[in-house]
Design a protein around this motif. Structure first.
Motif, PDB file in Angstrom:
ATOM      1  N   ASN A 182     -37.729 -25.975  -3.639  1.00  7.14           N
ATOM      2  CA  ASN A 182     -39.108 -26.427  -3.869  1.00  7.14           C
ATOM      3  C   ASN A 182     -40.014 -25.359  -4.482  1.00  7.14           C
ATOM      4  O   ASN A 182     -41.216 -25.556  -4.578  1.00  7.14           O
ATOM      5  N   ARG A 183     -39.418 -24.253  -4.904  1.00  6.49           N
ATOM      6  CA  ARG A 183     -40.203 -23.218  -5.592  1.00  6.49           C
ATOM      7  C   ARG A 183     -39.935 -23.312  -7.090  1.00  6.49           C
ATOM      8  O   ARG A 183     -38.792 -23.453  -7.514  1.00  6.49           O
ATOM      9  N   VAL A 184     -40.986 -23.193  -7.883  1.00  7.92           N
ATOM     10  CA  VAL A 184     -40.861 -23.290  -9.334  1.00  7.92           C
ATOM     11  C   VAL A 184     -40.606 -21.908  -9.929  1.00  7.92           C
ATOM     12  O   VAL A 184     -41.269 -20.926  -9.564  1.00  7.92           O
ATOM     13  N   PHE A 185     -39.644 -21.848 -10.872  1.00 10.78           N
ATOM     14  CA  PHE A 185     -39.342 -20.607 -11.572  1.00 10.78           C
ATOM     15  C   PHE A 185     -39.441 -20.832 -13.077  1.00 10.78           C
ATOM     16  O   PHE A 185     -38.988 -21.855 -13.592  1.00 10.78           O
ATOM     17  N   THR A 186     -40.006 -19.856 -13.783  1.00 13.57           N
ATOM     18  CA  THR A 186     -40.007 -19.907 -15.245  1.00 13.57           C
ATOM     19  C   THR A 186     -38.631 -19.499 -15.761  1.00 13.57           C
ATOM     20  O   THR A 186     -37.815 -18.924 -15.026  1.00 13.57           O
ATOM     21  N   ARG A 187     -38.378 -19.782 -17.037  1.00 16.29           N
ATOM     22  CA  ARG A 187     -37.113 -19.337 -17.641  1.00 16.29           C
ATOM     23  C   ARG A 187     -36.960 -17.824 -17.495  1.00 16.29           C
ATOM     24  O   ARG A 187     -35.883 -17.326 -17.184  1.00 16.29           O
ATOM     25  N   GLN A 188     -38.038 -17.082 -17.761  1.00 15.01           N
ATOM     26  CA  GLN A 188     -37.948 -15.630 -17.731  1.00 15.01           C
ATOM     27  C   GLN A 188     -37.622 -15.120 -16.338  1.00 15.01           C
ATOM     28  O   GLN A 188     -36.827 -14.184 -16.174  1.00 15.01           O
ATOM     29  N   GLN A 189     -38.203 -15.725 -15.324  1.00 11.90           N
ATOM     30  CA  GLN A 189     -37.887 -15.313 -13.954  1.00 11.90           C
ATOM     31  C   GLN A 189     -36.414 -15.554 -13.637  1.00 11.90           C
ATOM     32  O   GLN A 189     -35.771 -14.713 -13.001  1.00 11.90           O
ATOM     33  N   LEU A 190     -35.892 -16.666 -14.088  1.00 13.69           N
ATOM     34  CA  LEU A 190     -34.479 -16.965 -13.840  1.00 13.69           C
ATOM     35  C   LEU A 190     -33.569 -16.034 -14.634  1.00 13.69           C
ATOM     36  O   LEU A 190     -32.528 -15.594 -14.138  1.00 13.69           O
ATOM     37  N   LEU A 191     -33.960 -15.711 -15.860  1.00 13.08           N
ATOM     38  CA  LEU A 191     -33.181 -14.747 -16.645  1.00 13.08           C
ATOM     39  C   LEU A 191     -33.143 -13.395 -15.951  1.00 13.08           C
ATOM     40  O   LEU A 191     -32.092 -12.753 -15.855  1.00 13.08           O
ATOM     41  N   ASP A 192     -34.292 -12.936 -15.450  1.00 14.81           N
ATOM     42  CA  ASP A 192     -34.354 -11.639 -14.776  1.00 14.81           C
ATOM     43  C   ASP A 192     -33.473 -11.616 -13.538  1.00 14.81           C
ATOM     44  O   ASP A 192     -32.768 -10.628 -13.277  1.00 14.81           O
ATOM     45  N   GLN A 193     -33.484 -12.703 -12.773  1.00 20.05           N
ATOM     46  CA  GLN A 193     -32.750 -12.735 -11.517  1.00 20.05           C
ATOM     47  C   GLN A 193     -31.250 -12.921 -11.711  1.00 20.05           C
ATOM     48  O   GLN A 193     -30.450 -12.292 -11.003  1.00 20.05           O
ATOM     49  N   ILE A 194     -30.858 -13.752 -12.648  1.00 18.51           N
ATOM     50  CA  ILE A 194     -29.443 -14.106 -12.789  1.00 18.51           C
ATOM     51  C   ILE A 194     -28.742 -13.293 -13.875  1.00 18.51           C
ATOM     52  O   ILE A 194     -27.618 -12.841 -13.697  1.00 18.51           O
ATOM     53  N   TRP A 195     -29.410 -13.083 -14.998  1.00 24.65           N
ATOM     54  CA  TRP A 195     -28.785 -12.356 -16.115  1.00 24.65           C
ATOM     55  C   TRP A 195     -29.176 -10.878 -16.144  1.00 24.65           C
ATOM     56  O   TRP A 195     -28.508 -10.087 -16.779  1.00 24.65           O
ATOM     57  N   GLY A 196     -30.256 -10.510 -15.478  1.00 28.69           N
ATOM     58  CA  GLY A 196     -30.680  -9.115 -15.459  1.00 28.69           C
ATOM     59  C   GLY A 196     -31.825  -8.849 -16.412  1.00 28.69           C
ATOM     60  O   GLY A 196     -32.042  -9.564 -17.384  1.00 28.69           O
ATOM     61  N   TYR A 197     -32.568  -7.775 -16.123  1.00 28.52           N
ATOM     62  CA  TYR A 197     -33.778  -7.483 -16.874  1.00 28.52           C
ATOM     63  C   TYR A 197     -33.518  -7.085 -18.323  1.00 28.52           C
ATOM     64  O   TYR A 197     -34.399  -7.178 -19.167  1.00 28.52           O
ATOM     65  N   ASP A 198     -32.309  -6.616 -18.615  1.00 32.07           N
ATOM     66  CA  ASP A 198     -32.037  -6.162 -19.982  1.00 32.07           C
ATOM     67  C   ASP A 198     -31.339  -7.226 -20.819  1.00 32.07           C
ATOM     68  O   ASP A 198     -30.818  -6.936 -21.888  1.00 32.07           O
ATOM     69  N   PHE A 199     -31.330  -8.472 -20.360  1.00 38.69           N
ATOM     70  CA  PHE A 199     -30.717  -9.549 -21.125  1.00 38.69           C
ATOM     71  C   PHE A 199     -31.453  -9.726 -22.447  1.00 38.69           C
ATOM     72  O   PHE A 199     -32.674  -9.849 -22.486  1.00 38.69           O
ATOM     73  N   GLU A 200     -30.706  -9.717 -23.550  1.00 37.57           N
ATOM     74  CA  GLU A 200     -31.322  -9.774 -24.875  1.00 37.57           C
ATOM     75  C   GLU A 200     -30.973 -11.052 -25.629  1.00 37.57           C
ATOM     76  O   GLU A 200     -31.232 -11.166 -26.824  1.00 37.57           O
ATOM     77  N   GLY A 201     -30.387 -12.009 -24.947  1.00 39.79           N
ATOM     78  CA  GLY A 201     -30.008 -13.260 -25.591  1.00 39.79           C
ATOM     79  C   GLY A 201     -31.166 -14.239 -25.670  1.00 39.79           C
ATOM     80  O   GLY A 201     -32.324 -13.909 -25.393  1.00 39.79           O
ATOM     81  N   ASP A 202     -30.844 -15.452 -26.025  1.00 39.94           N
ATOM     82  CA  ASP A 202     -31.840 -16.512 -26.179  1.00 39.94           C
ATOM     83  C   ASP A 202     -32.278 -17.020 -24.805  1.00 39.94           C
ATOM     84  O   ASP A 202     -31.431 -17.419 -23.997  1.00 39.94           O
ATOM     85  N   PRO A 203     -33.591 -17.014 -24.513  1.00 38.65           N
ATOM     86  CA  PRO A 203     -34.076 -17.538 -23.229  1.00 38.65           C
ATOM     87  C   PRO A 203     -33.647 -18.977 -22.975  1.00 38.65           C
ATOM     88  O   PRO A 203     -33.577 -19.418 -21.834  1.00 38.65           O
ATOM     89  N   ARG A 204     -33.337 -19.711 -24.075  1.00 40.11           N
ATOM     90  CA  ARG A 204     -32.929 -21.104 -23.908  1.00 40.11           C
ATOM     91  C   ARG A 204     -31.548 -21.222 -23.268  1.00 40.11           C
ATOM     92  O   ARG A 204     -31.098 -22.337 -22.971  1.00 40.11           O
TER      93      ARG A 204
END
Length: 229
Positions: free
Chosen positions: A170-192
């Motif tokens: 029930n908590r909302v996450f933006t794409r960027q928040q999910l990228l940071d948590q799952i792919w890591g802060y240095d992920f350089e791919g497409d946010p999509r």
């Protein structure tokens, strides 16, 4: 509260001292080694919560140390190196490193990355490794989803994304928040890429359910909605 233990393995005493000063100020208990073999020995003696590991080491290389640690433990590892080539980064990640920092680095950035990998590690390796909901079981230990009695093995990023959302129901996450948590802060791919993984998860989950739903909030992000009676 017990302090988190950090093992720094780097042949530069100045780097070790810099990391020690900042890390102890942040609440870590720090040990260090200046060569690979000693680093491995201290690792088995200390069983630290986190390892910061240089690649260019006398004796055993950082690659060899990383491989040795991974043969025994899933403890988070951040690689340090003076090289910026993508080959080094890819090799480190393939061997099981969780993140990668290029020298010279900002100690505050390193601390932020340490905090991030520990958070991800605790999420995916904590006491709660199975989530059970009506018609849905998410098993992180086996990387499996059981949905309507059908069990399927799911690619790592898909199940990690679903598990993260479900543990924060029930908590909302933006794409960027999910990228940071799952792919890591240095992920350089497409946010999509988040959208692609969400689509694949939905295909696996199949039919709509009144107890839970993976929802899109247009223009904002995603949430795993759980309806409580």
């Amino acid at each position: 509260m017990k302090k988190l233990t950090l093992l720094v393995i780097d042949d530069d005493p100045n780097i070790c001292e810099l990391i020690r000063l900042y890390s102890e100020k942040a609440g870590y208990e720090v040990r260090h080694a200046n060569d690979g073999l000693t680093g491995v020995e201290i690792f088995y003696e200390l069983r630290p919560d986190l390892v910061v590991l240089d690649i260019m080491l006398p004796g055993l290389s950082g690659w060899e140390v990383c491989k040795e640690i991974r043969s025994d433990s899933e403890v988070p590892i951040i690689m340090l190196t003076g090289k910026g080539e993508s080959y080094d980064k890819i090799k480190g990640l393939d061997l099981g490193a969780d993140d990668y920092v290029v020298k010279p680095f900002d100690p505050k950035e390193l601390l932020a990355r340490m905090k991030a990998v520990l958070r991800r590690y605790n999420i995916f390796n904590g006491d709660q490794d199975i989530i059970t909901l009506p018609h849905l079981i998410i098993n992180m230990k086996q990387y499996q989803i059981t949905c309507y009695d059908e069990t399927m093995t799911v690619p790592p990023k898909e199940i990690e994304l679903l598990f993260y959302l479900a543990t924060h129901a029930n908590r909302v996450f933006t794409r960027q928040q999910l990228l940071d948590q799952i792919w890591g802060y240095d992920f350089e791919g497409d946010p999509r890429t988040v959208d692609v993984h969400i689509k694949r998860i939905r295909e696996k989950l199949g039919k709509a359910n009144t107890d839970w739903e993976l929802k899109t909030l247009r223009g904002i992000g995603y949430k795993f909605e759980v309806n409580t009676p």
